[in-house]
Design an enzyme around this catalytic site. Structure first.
Site, PDB file in Angstrom:
ATOM      1  N   HIS A 120      87.619  30.432 -16.587  1.00 13.41           N
ATOM      2  CA  HIS A 120      86.307  30.055 -16.409  1.00 13.41           C
ATOM      3  C   HIS A 120      86.026  28.525 -16.127  1.00 13.41           C
ATOM      4  CE1 HIS A 120      87.295  29.292 -20.759  1.00 13.41           C
ATOM      5  NE2 HIS A 120      86.488  28.593 -20.928  1.00 13.41           N
ATOM      6  N   ASP A 122      83.269  25.832 -17.644  1.00 16.17           N
ATOM      7  CA  ASP A 122      82.583  25.644 -18.864  1.00 16.17           C
ATOM      8  C   ASP A 122      81.052  25.778 -18.563  1.00 16.17           C
ATOM      9  OD1 ASP A 122      84.682  25.766 -20.773  1.00 16.17           O
ATOM     10  OD2 ASP A 122      84.684  23.362 -20.624  1.00 16.17           O
ATOM     11  N   HIS A 275      89.790  26.752 -16.129  1.00 18.16           N
ATOM     12  CA  HIS A 275      90.758  26.637 -17.310  1.00 18.16           C
ATOM     13  C   HIS A 275      90.804  28.098 -18.033  1.00 18.16           C
ATOM     14  CE1 HIS A 275      87.083  25.035 -19.008  1.00 18.16           C
ATOM     15  NE2 HIS A 275      87.605  25.600 -20.532  1.00 18.16           N
ATOM     16  N   ARG A 290      86.072  19.453 -28.840  1.00 17.72           N
ATOM     17  CA  ARG A 290      85.594  19.193 -27.346  1.00 17.72           C
ATOM     18  C   ARG A 290      84.238  18.625 -27.307  1.00 17.72           C
ATOM     19  NH1 ARG A 290      84.721  24.525 -24.063  1.00 17.72           N
ATOM     20  NH2 ARG A 290      82.652  24.648 -25.062  1.00 17.72           N
TER      21      ARG A 290
END
Length: 306
Positions: A120, A122, A275, A290
């Site tokens: 995907h 983000d 990723h 993150r």
């Protein structure tokens, strides 16, 4: 589908440019053919204008960059680095670091197995998906488990036959928060817990081929987690084309893989990559933090003729 099978080409070798990172004494080592580089010698907790220019240049060239041994990279340094790129975003579905609402905690263990398996990009369910993300390894499973894999969407696009690239140019696809988080929503109490996120994130549309706003590079901008359909196509044709593109993008030649260690940091360009976590570590504990950085509204602009 048979007509699509031959619609890809051999990947050309990209030319490497002189690097500002080298002028700072940093060592930049590509980790795969299509994307990714590991940078040694940088201290991400002390980044001035010159150092940031080198980081950004490396990111534009390699699409995802990796740093080791960042023991001083605390939440304040994490936020400071992200804010050099621009504003920062929050995520509607994850917990955050105390005092740092922009730092999302990605944590899994026996009681909290990872629910994301698919490749995907983000937060494409937003009208302005993130520019990129900065991910910091806090607790890493032993035995070389819990890696993250990345895909180059620019390399995948460039490897398509020109006729298919022309067909894709100008098409738009729908992206859905509800589709991407269907596993979380199906858990007991999931729809109640994510009710506000559902209300705040109705489906959006983005171009199937995206033009990078800084480099002008073209890339595919659909993914298996959030993309539901291609507009203007019948249901069967849309599903066939999305399936072909996802299978094409997932080829090993477009990938790199990062093996985490504590205090490692990954920075990726969300406009050019996908990723996924390698979920081979359950029931071990894995924790990463993150920040996602504000992005622009995706657009397509035809490349200028040489």
């Amino acid at each position: 589908m048979r007509a699509l099978r031959g619609a890809c080409r051999r990947l050309s070798t990209p030319a490497l440019k002189p690097s500002s990172a080298h002028a700072l004494g940093w060592r930049v080592t590509p980790v795969a053919h299509a994307l990714g580089a590991e940078i040694e010698g940088a201290d991400l907790s002390h980044i001035g204008a010159t150092e940031f220019a080198a980081v950004r240049e490396a990111l534009l060239q390699h699409e995802v960059i990796f740093f080791r041994d960042q023991a001083s990279f605390d939440p304040a340094a994490h936020r400071a680095l992200a804010q050099l790129f621009g504003g920062v975003q929050t995520h509607p579905a994850y917990a955050t670091v105390a005092g740092f609402p922009e730092i999302t905690i990605l944590e899994n263990d026996r009681e909290r197995p990872s629910l994301i398996e698919k490749w995907h990009t983000d937060m494409t369910f937003r009208p302005r998906p993130p520019l990129g993300s900065i991910l910091h390894g806090i607790v890493i499973p032993d035995g070389g488990r819990g890696d993250t894999e990345f895909l180059s969407m620019s390399a995948a696009f460039e490897a398509l036959e020109p006729s298919l690239r022309r067909r894709l140019a100008g098409l738009e696809a729908e992206h859905s928060f509800e589709h991407g988080f269907k596993e979380s929503l199906s858990q007991p109490g999931g729809r109640q817990r994510l009710a506000q996120a559902l209300a705040d994130n109705p489906p959006v549309t983005h171009p199937v081929v995206r033009t990078h706003p800084e480099s002008g590079r073209q890339s595919l901008f659909v993914n298996g987690l959030f993309t539901t359909r291609i507009l203007g196509l019948g249901e069967g044709e849309s599903a066939e084309l999305l399936g072909f593109l996802q299978e094409h993008m997932e080829q090993p030649r477009f990938r790199c893989r990062f093996r985490w260690r504590p205090h490692s940091v990954a920075i990726w360009d969300n406009r050019l990559t996908q990723h996924r976590p390698v979920n081979d570590y359950w029931p071990s504990h894995r924790k990463l933090q993150r920040i996602t950085i504000d992005g622009d509204r995706p657009f397509y602009r035809a490349a200028e003729a040489a």
